[in-house]
Design an enzyme around this catalytic site. Structure first.
Site, mmCIF file in Angstrom:
data_model
loop_
_atom_site.group_PDB
_atom_site.id
_atom_site.type_symbol
_atom_site.label_atom_id
_atom_site.label_comp_id
_atom_site.label_asym_id
_atom_site.label_seq_id
_atom_site.Cartn_x
_atom_site.Cartn_y
_atom_site.Cartn_z
ATOM 1 N N GLU A 17 -2.203 -6.829 -8.347
ATOM 2 C CA GLU A 17 -1.437 -5.647 -7.747
ATOM 3 C C GLU A 17 -1.407 -4.384 -8.419
ATOM 4 O OE1 GLU A 17 -2.495 -5.647 -4.298
ATOM 5 O OE2 GLU A 17 -1.154 -7.107 -3.950
ATOM 6 N N HIS A 18 -2.009 -3.149 -7.929
ATOM 7 C CA HIS A 18 -1.701 -2.089 -8.885
ATOM 8 C C HIS A 18 -2.195 -2.041 -9.992
ATOM 9 C CE1 HIS A 18 1.095 0.218 -5.983
ATOM 10 N NE2 HIS A 18 1.522 -1.096 -5.803
ATOM 11 N N SER A 109 -7.400 0.306 6.959
ATOM 12 C CA SER A 109 -8.091 1.313 6.586
ATOM 13 C C SER A 109 -9.450 1.088 6.252
ATOM 14 C CB SER A 109 -7.496 2.257 5.775
ATOM 15 O OG SER A 109 -6.385 2.613 6.093
ATOM 16 N N ASP A 151 -9.705 -2.318 -1.874
ATOM 17 C CA ASP A 151 -9.832 -2.716 -0.671
ATOM 18 C C ASP A 151 -11.133 -2.586 -0.116
ATOM 19 O OD1 ASP A 151 -7.027 -2.564 -0.883
ATOM 20 O OD2 ASP A 151 -6.712 -0.817 0.088
ATOM 21 N N TYR A 201 3.789 5.091 -3.669
ATOM 22 C CA TYR A 201 2.114 4.868 -4.440
ATOM 23 C C TYR A 201 1.752 5.818 -5.312
ATOM 24 C CZ TYR A 201 -2.490 3.169 -4.522
ATOM 25 O OH TYR A 201 -3.794 2.766 -4.978
#
Ligand code: GLA
Length: 336
Positions: A17-18, A109, A151, A201
């Site tokens: 993550e990130h 999204s 994503d 974010y």
């Protein structure tokens, strides 16, 4: 053109993550829940679009995709980006339906972007990495969210039954079998909707860029250690470096069938995101606690953080808390 149905799945990031905007590693998978877009040919030169779940409409002439807000920005942005990449977009009526809550951190999204692309593009065999980059431009330049490629690659390039190890430095990808036996993965919505365009974010992205500048490197993938950086940049870098290592440790644990170890790595990822990256909120902590109380071997926030969903890995004798939904690796975006 005949009637076309395209499905974009949501995604769960197992771990990593990130890391995407830091040229790092991640291990996401596509899930069953997602978004379906139906395209039916129309005469003339217009796109008519309907968000069935919201009961809202949009219409515009092809070539005149004026900026818009919300779901309309995705539709207009996808048409504009397909055209500027040289694709011929035909007039049609688009109907958008889905079973993936917006703001739940499961990438509604990217699911929408991918389904729109596959419904509108003439050649469904168009290179998927190119489509992922195109979807990312829709998100960055039309929707206004400074997200990375995680994503879009997860949604477009995953394989059924597998997680996808992505190396964002060179965009190399490898399917990793996600065999859980009688263990289960569940997601639990924390109830705090996360919002990319605002919130922490972008602040974290800026801190990573500042750390790169201080270290004199192009990306945090090249960072050897966080030592010497001022606080909080040192902790941000420590998260990214330790998270990259956890991605490969998770792939190894999966290959060895050691799901207890996968659980420990999920817990370690969450602790790092909470303490070093400071991307948690009380609602997320409560969701993690509910999963751990149910016997989860590991639980962590997924996606951008500051809300959204929590992922839990439950052993056979674990109990999913109320509201949790089982997730399993499903097929990538496709025409139906
Ligand atoms: C969001 C973004 C991704 C990625 C994750 C954090 O989901 O869309 O690009 O940065 O957050 O891993």
């Amino acid at each position: 053109m005949t009637r076309i149905l395209a499905r974009g799945p949501g995604r769960v990031n197992l771990i990593g993550e990130h890391t995407d905007y830091n040229d790092g590693l991640a291990l996401p998978f596509a899930i069953e829940r997602g978004v379906t877009v139906t395209a039916e040919p129309l005469p003339g030169n217009r796109i008519e679009a309907r968000a069935a779940d919201l009961g809202e409409d949009d219409a515009f002439a092809i070539g005149e995709e004026a900026p818009a807000e919300g779901w309309r920005a995705f539709v207009r942005g996808t048409v504009a980006e397909l055209r500027s990449a040289g694709h011929d977009v035909r007039p049609c009526r688009l109907t958008i339906e889905g079973d993936l809550a917006h703001g739940s951190g499961l990438s509604s999204s990217a699911a929408l972007e991918a389904a729109l692309c596959l419904a509108l593009v003439e050649d469904p065999d168009t290179d998927r990495v190119e489509l992922a980059k195109l979807c990312s431009r829709v998100e960055n330049d039309h929707v206004g969210a400074r997200t990375g490629l995680l994503d879009q690659l997860a949604v477009l390039c995953s394989a059924d039954g597998h997680a996808l190890r992505i190396d964002f430095r060179d965009l190399s990808m490898k399917a990793v079998p996600l065999e859980l036996g009688d263990w289960t993965l569940v997601t639990l919505d924390s109830g705090a909707a996360h919002e990319h365009a605002s919130g922490g974010y972008n602040a974290r992205r800026d801190e990573c860029a500042a750390a790169c500048e201080a270290l004199g490197i192009a990306s945090l993938r090249d960072a050897a250690s966080p030592d010497g950086l001022p606080s909080p940049l040192d902790r941000r870098v420590r998260h990214v470096l330790s998270e990259n290592a956890r991605v490969d440790a998770t792939a190894e644990a999966l290959a060895a069938g050691d799901l207890e170890e996968v659980g420990r790595l999920l817990d370690a990822s969450h602790a790092s995101l909470r303490d070093d990256y400071e991307a948690s909120v009380p609602e997320v902590e409560r969701a993690v606690a509910a999963l751990k109380d149910g016997g989860a071997a590991g639980a962590r926030m997924v996606g951008g953080g500051f809300g959204g969903s929590v992922l839990g890995l439950l052993p056979p004798d674990g109990t999913a808390p109320a509201g949790a939904t089982r997730v399993a690796p499903g097929p990538p975006a496709r025409r139906l």
